[in-house]
Design a protein around this motif. Structure first.
Motif, mmCIF file in Angstrom:
data_model
loop_
_atom_site.group_PDB
_atom_site.id
_atom_site.type_symbol
_atom_site.label_atom_id
_atom_site.label_comp_id
_atom_site.label_asym_id
_atom_site.label_seq_id
_atom_site.Cartn_x
_atom_site.Cartn_y
_atom_site.Cartn_z
ATOM 1 N N ASN A 179 0.862 -1.179 0.000
ATOM 2 C CA ASN A 179 0.000 0.000 0.000
ATOM 3 C C ASN A 179 0.900 1.232 0.000
ATOM 4 O O ASN A 179 1.945 1.255 0.668
ATOM 5 N N ALA A 180 0.494 2.239 -0.735
ATOM 6 C CA ALA A 180 1.291 3.468 -0.810
ATOM 7 C C ALA A 180 0.396 4.616 -1.212
ATOM 8 O O ALA A 180 -0.614 4.435 -1.909
ATOM 9 N N GLY A 181 0.771 5.802 -0.755
ATOM 10 C CA GLY A 181 0.026 6.991 -1.139
ATOM 11 C C GLY A 181 0.513 7.528 -2.481
ATOM 12 O O GLY A 181 1.686 7.413 -2.828
ATOM 13 N N MET A 182 -0.406 8.113 -3.240
ATOM 14 C CA MET A 182 -0.076 8.694 -4.542
ATOM 15 C C MET A 182 -0.538 10.139 -4.573
ATOM 16 O O MET A 182 -1.694 10.424 -4.287
ATOM 17 N N LYS A 183 0.374 11.045 -4.899
ATOM 18 C CA LYS A 183 0.049 12.460 -5.006
ATOM 19 C C LYS A 183 0.380 12.928 -6.425
ATOM 20 O O LYS A 183 1.434 12.600 -6.960
ATOM 21 N N GLU B 188 10.176 -1.282 0.182
ATOM 22 C CA GLU B 188 11.340 -1.777 0.912
ATOM 23 C C GLU B 188 11.570 -0.976 2.189
ATOM 24 O O GLU B 188 11.909 -1.529 3.238
ATOM 25 N N LYS B 189 11.389 0.332 2.111
ATOM 26 C CA LYS B 189 11.580 1.165 3.292
ATOM 27 C C LYS B 189 10.475 0.899 4.318
ATOM 28 O O LYS B 189 10.730 0.891 5.532
ATOM 29 N N LYS B 190 9.257 0.654 3.828
ATOM 30 C CA LYS B 190 8.144 0.326 4.719
ATOM 31 C C LYS B 190 8.413 -0.987 5.447
ATOM 32 O O LYS B 190 8.138 -1.114 6.653
ATOM 33 N N ARG B 191 8.986 -1.950 4.728
ATOM 34 C CA ARG B 191 9.294 -3.248 5.330
ATOM 35 C C ARG B 191 10.349 -3.094 6.424
ATOM 36 O O ARG B 191 10.357 -3.835 7.402
ATOM 37 N N THR B 192 11.237 -2.099 6.244
ATOM 38 C CA THR B 192 12.309 -1.896 7.227
ATOM 39 C C THR B 192 11.830 -1.082 8.439
ATOM 40 O O THR B 192 12.097 -1.447 9.588
ATOM 41 N N GLU C 34 4.968 6.585 6.154
ATOM 42 C CA GLU C 34 3.928 6.646 5.141
ATOM 43 C C GLU C 34 4.573 6.693 3.755
ATOM 44 O O GLU C 34 5.107 7.729 3.342
ATOM 45 N N PRO C 35 4.583 5.580 3.039
ATOM 46 C CA PRO C 35 5.175 5.564 1.696
ATOM 47 C C PRO C 35 4.356 6.416 0.737
ATOM 48 O O PRO C 35 3.121 6.310 0.698
ATOM 49 N N THR C 36 5.041 7.268 -0.010
ATOM 50 C CA THR C 36 4.350 8.192 -0.909
ATOM 51 C C THR C 36 5.134 8.344 -2.215
ATOM 52 O O THR C 36 6.363 8.499 -2.194
ATOM 53 N N VAL C 37 4.400 8.308 -3.310
ATOM 54 C CA VAL C 37 4.970 8.583 -4.634
ATOM 55 C C VAL C 37 4.250 9.798 -5.191
ATOM 56 O O VAL C 37 3.010 9.835 -5.230
#
Length: 463
Positions: A320-324, A358-362, A368-371
């Motif tokens: 899951n990741a946020g998209m902006k 990968e950063k979320k897993r760590t 909050e992962p965001t692209v």
């Protein structure tokens, strides 16, 4: 009549030759001519007047002696000293002989043998020195010629050396140029080889994607169609049958019909979304024509962003990741190759989503992962208008030690089996060679990675 006038002319002629060799003849030419005139006058006077023979003899000897000793007093005539040294004894001996013979005949008769011997010795002295001088002159002339020949040879060798050095420099420059051309050709060959490999993989992937998408399309059409039909039937049921039911069950039946209608609406909504994804997969798998066409950059970026996200979600349900997005509304359409540009965007989106996952897993909770995707019009430092697409993530970033290698074919930072190392290489070639643009990267390890695509705006058309 004595020979001194003739000898004086001979000596003056020798002086003339030496002065000419030394480059001084012009300066002394007038005086040499005067010497010639005096010698001729003495000769004519001695022949014409017999009663003046004694005086003529003395003047002749004195003039000859004066001519002979000139090199000892005149610096410009120093090269004639050897000739003077040879003739001075004869000039003195001849003067003594004629003076004694004309004015002191008795003394001369008593010492005749001695005086004659003195004259003969002076002649031998003069002749010997003349031979020696002639031999030395020849030796000096030969040495001068040899030295001149050596200088000429050295000059020719120096000229040949210069020519050889020039030819070596030209040949070296030519070889260097050929080496650079070969290296450039080899680099282009490697790049072409990598592109061919990537094209083959993409073609195979496209065929597989197209097959899967077609297979999914058929059942998906049934789901969408039957959900729409079911909603219509429920509406008819609600309008025609519900009112005929008893009041005690009418309310419960209405609630059930409403719930089923809502569920079917959700099924239809997500079915249409799945249909859009399948159509995107079909479009992505379609072979590129290589021709530019008016392309809506904002729509293309949004479509492939969602295609990438849902593709990763299909592989990993926990992802899951946020998209902006921040798309410039006045961007218009750009002449581009949509399939190729879409592949570039898909590669960048996939890399960004992989990095944040990968950063979320760590880090786990709290991160909050965001692209983020932005589009805008910019102006390059050289003054060219550009369309800029920025893909940024707050993932693991790129290590500085490998930053210079990320565009190399088959280089990847992903674990074995998760990356081919061709995505960024292909993307770089598509942007720089296919669209005449730039693909730049900005990153901080462990914080973010930002890829910036710039395409010349010369082909932009307003929407």
């Amino acid at each position: 009549m004595s020979l001194e006038p003739f000898l004086a002319v001979f000596v003056i002629t020798q002086y003339r030759r030496h002065l000419k060799m030394d480059g001084l003849l012009t300066k002394w030419n007038k005086y040499l001519n005067i010497g010639y005139y005096i010698a001729i006058a003495i000769f004519i006077f001695g022949v014409s007047f017999d009663h003046g023979e004694k005086l003529t003899t003395v003047i002749s000897h004195l003039f000859f002696l004066g001519v002979v000793v000139c090199p000892y007093y005149i610096e410009d005539l120093r090269s004639g000293k050897q000739l003077a040294f040879a003739l001075i004894p004869y000039a003195i001996a001849g003067l003594i002989q004629d003076v004694l013979e004309k004015w002191f005949p008795t003394f001369y008769d008593n010492h005749d043998n001695m005086i004659q011997s003195l004259v003969v010795f002076s002649l031998i002295w003069a002749f010997s020195l003349w031979l020696i001088s002639r031999k030395q002159t020849k030796a000096l002339e030969n040495e001068r010629k040899q030295r001149f020949a050596e200088q000429e040879q050295n000059r020719m060798m120096a000229a040949m050396k210069v020519n050889l050095e020039s030819e070596v420099r030209e040949r070296t420059a030519e070889l260097t140029k050929q080496t650079e051309e070969l290296q450039l050709a080899l680099s282009e060959l490697k790049s072409t080889q990598a592109q061919l490999i990537q094209s083959e993989k993409m073609a195979s992937l496209g065929e597989l994607t197209a097959g899967i998408a077609h297979e999914i399309q058929n059942p998906l059409n049934f789901v969408n169609n039957f959900s729409e039909v079911s909603i219509e039937l429920l509406e008819e049921l609600k309008d025609e049958v519900l009112d005929k039911l008893p009041d005690d069950v009418k309310e419960d039946a209405g609630d059930i019909i409403n719930d089923i209608t809502q569920n079917l609406s959700k099924i239809n909504q997500h079915g249409k979304r799945a249909d859009a994804i399948v159509k995107g997969m079909l479009q992505h798998s379609r072979a590129t024509t290589g021709k530019k066409e008016p392309t809506d950059i904002n729509a293309l970026a949004d479509e492939y962003l969602r295609l990438s996200y849902h593709g990763l979600r299909a592989k990993d349900k926990s992802f899951n990741a946020g998209m902006k997005t921040n798309f410039a509304p006045d961007l218009g359409k750009v002449e581009a190759i949509p399939q190729d540009l879409g592949r570039v965007l898909l590669n960048l989106f996939n890399n960004s989503f992989y990095s944040v996952s990968e950063k979320k897993r760590t880090l786990g909770e709290g991160y909050e992962p965001t692209v983020t995707v932005n589009t805008q019009k910019v102006r390059s430092p050289s003054g060219v208008n550009m369309v800029q697409i920025t893909v940024e993530d707050n993932g693991t970033g790129i290590p500085q030690k490998v930053l210079d290698k990320i565009y190399q074919p088959f280089f990847t930072t992903k674990p074995t089996g998760q990356g081919t190392g061709l995505g960024l290489s292909m993307s770089y070639d598509i942007i720089t060679k296919g669209h005449g643009g730039e693909l730049k990267v900005e990153t901080a390890e462990g914080e973010f990675a930002r890829f910036v695509i710039c395409i010349p705006v010369g082909n932009v058309t307003q929407s």
